[in-house]
Design a protein around this motif. Structure first.
Motif, PDB file in Angstrom:
ATOM      1  N   SER A 186       0.844  -1.185   0.000  1.00  0.00           N
ATOM      2  CA  SER A 186       0.000   0.000   0.000  1.00  0.00           C
ATOM      3  C   SER A 186       0.884   1.242   0.000  1.00  0.00           C
ATOM      4  O   SER A 186       2.095   1.148   0.237  1.00  0.00           O
ATOM      5  N   PRO A 187       0.293   2.426  -0.229  1.00  0.00           N
ATOM      6  CA  PRO A 187       1.092   3.655  -0.185  1.00  0.00           C
ATOM      7  C   PRO A 187       1.674   3.956   1.190  1.00  0.00           C
ATOM      8  O   PRO A 187       2.554   4.802   1.316  1.00  0.00           O
ATOM      9  N   ALA A 188       1.173   3.254   2.225  1.00  0.00           N
ATOM     10  CA  ALA A 188       1.637   3.551   3.579  1.00  0.00           C
ATOM     11  C   ALA A 188       2.356   2.389   4.248  1.00  0.00           C
ATOM     12  O   ALA A 188       3.089   2.589   5.214  1.00  0.00           O
ATOM     13  N   LYS A 189       2.153   1.158   3.745  1.00  0.00           N
ATOM     14  CA  LYS A 189       2.719   0.005   4.436  1.00  0.00           C
ATOM     15  C   LYS A 189       3.376  -0.955   3.457  1.00  0.00           C
ATOM     16  O   LYS A 189       3.012  -1.026   2.288  1.00  0.00           O
ATOM     17  N   ARG A 190       4.333  -1.711   3.972  1.00  0.00           N
ATOM     18  CA  ARG A 190       4.991  -2.747   3.188  1.00  0.00           C
ATOM     19  C   ARG A 190       4.015  -3.875   2.876  1.00  0.00           C
ATOM     20  O   ARG A 190       3.049  -4.100   3.602  1.00  0.00           O
ATOM     21  N   GLY A 191       4.298  -4.613   1.803  1.00  0.00           N
ATOM     22  CA  GLY A 191       3.550  -5.831   1.545  1.00  0.00           C
ATOM     23  C   GLY A 191       3.937  -6.901   2.548  1.00  0.00           C
ATOM     24  O   GLY A 191       4.982  -6.820   3.207  1.00  0.00           O
ATOM     25  N   VAL A 192       3.088  -7.913   2.685  1.00  0.00           N
ATOM     26  CA  VAL A 192       3.328  -8.968   3.668  1.00  0.00           C
ATOM     27  C   VAL A 192       3.162 -10.330   3.001  1.00  0.00           C
ATOM     28  O   VAL A 192       2.168 -10.580   2.323  1.00  0.00           O
ATOM     29  N   PRO A 249       2.760   6.973   9.588  1.00  0.00           N
ATOM     30  CA  PRO A 249       4.162   7.383   9.430  1.00  0.00           C
ATOM     31  C   PRO A 249       4.873   6.469   8.444  1.00  0.00           C
ATOM     32  O   PRO A 249       4.754   5.245   8.519  1.00  0.00           O
ATOM     33  N   THR A 250       5.576   7.041   7.492  1.00  0.00           N
ATOM     34  CA  THR A 250       6.281   6.248   6.480  1.00  0.00           C
ATOM     35  C   THR A 250       7.781   6.479   6.520  1.00  0.00           C
ATOM     36  O   THR A 250       8.523   5.791   5.843  1.00  0.00           O
TER      37      THR A 250
END
Length: 387
Positions: A186-192, A249-250
């Motif tokens: 996503s624009p804010a979080k890493r992939g999992v 927060p990124t």
């Protein structure tokens, strides 16, 4: 990536669903809440501040909401405690009616969304079954696959698990889950792409002092707009701001914090916050000088000023605000710049960047965040994270 969480908390039910309110609520006091997170060569250990050990939980439909009655949580604190298989949901794993050993039933989609922390689920085939009944317990198992989304990003989850129902306490007193998740970026979080293992034990206990009627008197036991806001501290803990839960927060350095507002997977705006060099003559800086600095920083991207003004903030700090329309590679961009100056010469700059088409989506959140800004004494216990 490797992550290890350890939690220990007392939980008291404070509201059960009724005709007027379908939510179940509890209040918790965490004796232990810690994690060790390693990502490649880096790592960190998020903690729950002592003054935020009291946590409220509300489960309503597909949503579980955590908050602290004592004030706003930080994003890392919320992420620390907001894990899947919330204990408030456990008894919803049980069948609605009588079942025989060997019989299975499909678990509701709404339960899977809430249990796994998803926003939606397109499909779910998770089933539970009764495997054994003894004089003291009934044992169950579950398995299946859920296709859903979180934060607007697709997530595929496969899970297997077992749980145990105590015939003495009439509660599920043990749960073990194996969860395999494949979640997009996503624009804010890493992939999992990860496998998680969870074990939870539930035991009856006397009400601790921290959850007594006297200790809870006057505290909100249901989430409010103010309690749902999150607090973001500067890297040196020399300032704080409040924001809603759509900001993430990124990136964080000693002198820069980067937040992104993401709604249903769509990037709405970015906010860069950084302290500026102290100026004992800060009050001599004019709005015109601030405008000149902004125009120089934007360079060829600058178009025109559409707003420029000065006002006193909620704590009396002086605030400059300018709004600029311009373009980056022919994409219409809006910048909202703020300079907040305290009488002692401390200054913080905030820059909001967004596509012009998202101006209504951001609305006046920038003003609210700036109005919540508090200057703190670096490395001291923060007291300014309350509205």
């Amino acid at each position: 990536m490797s992550v290890t969480f350890n939690f220990g908390y007392d939980e008291r039910t404070v509201h059960l669903p009724d005709a007027a309110d379908g939510a179940v609520r509890s209040i918790r006091h965490y004796e232990q809440a810690d994690a060790v997170i390693k990502i490649e060569e880096d790592g960190f250990k998020p903690v729950l501040r002592p003054e935020r050990r009291l946590i409220g939980a509300e489960a309503a439909g597909r949503t579980v909401t955590l908050f602290s009655p004592d004030g706003p949580l930080a994003r890392e604190e919320l992420d620390l405690i907001d894990i899947f298989a919330n204990s408030l949901l456990l008894d919803r794993l049980l069948p609605e009616g009588e079942v025989a050993v060997g019989q299975s039933w499909k678990l509701p989609v709404d339960l899977m969304v809430a249990l796994l922390g998803l926003d939606t689920a397109a499909e779910s085939d998770v089933e539970a079954s009764l495997t054994e009944v003894t004089e003291t317990v009934a044992r169950f198992q579950l398995a299946g696959r859920v296709q859903g989304a979180v934060g607007g990003v697709s997530s595929t989850i496969e899970l297997k698990g077992k749980f145990r129902f105590s015939l003495r306490t009439r509660r599920i007193d043990w749960l073990g889950l194996l969860v395999k998740e494949d979640r997009g970026i996503s624009p804010a979080k890493r992939g999992v792409d990860a496998v998680a293992r969870l074990q939870m034990t539930v035991a009856p206990a006397e009400t601790p002092a921290a959850l007594s009627d006297a200790a809870l008197e006057g505290k909100s036991l249901r989430p409010t707009e103010e309690l749902l806001r999150l607090v973001q501290f500067g890297g040196r803990r020399d300032w704080s701001v409040l924001h809603d839960r759509s900001w993430y927060p990124t990136g964080e350095q000693a002198d820069l914090v980067v937040l992104r507002k993401v709604v249903r997977g769509e990037l709405i705006a970015q906010c860069n916050i950084s302290p500026l060099a102290e100026r004992r003559d800060a009050t001599s800086v004019t709005l015109e000088q601030f405008q000149a600095d902004v125009q120089q920083a934007l360079g060829k991207s600058f178009g025109q000023f559409v707003v420029a003004g000065q006002y006193a903030g909620s704590t009396g700090d002086r605030v400059f605000r300018v709004v600029v329309h311009g373009a980056v590679e022919d994409l219409p961009i809006e910048w909202r710049y703020y300079l907040v100056t305290r009488e002692d010469g401390r200054r913080v700059g905030l820059a909001f960047t967004l596509e012009q088409k998202y101006a209504d989506a951001l609305a006046d959140e920038d003003k609210r965040m700036v109005d919540s800004l508090r200057f703190l004494v670096p490395d001291s216990p923060p007291a300014a994270d309350r509205p």
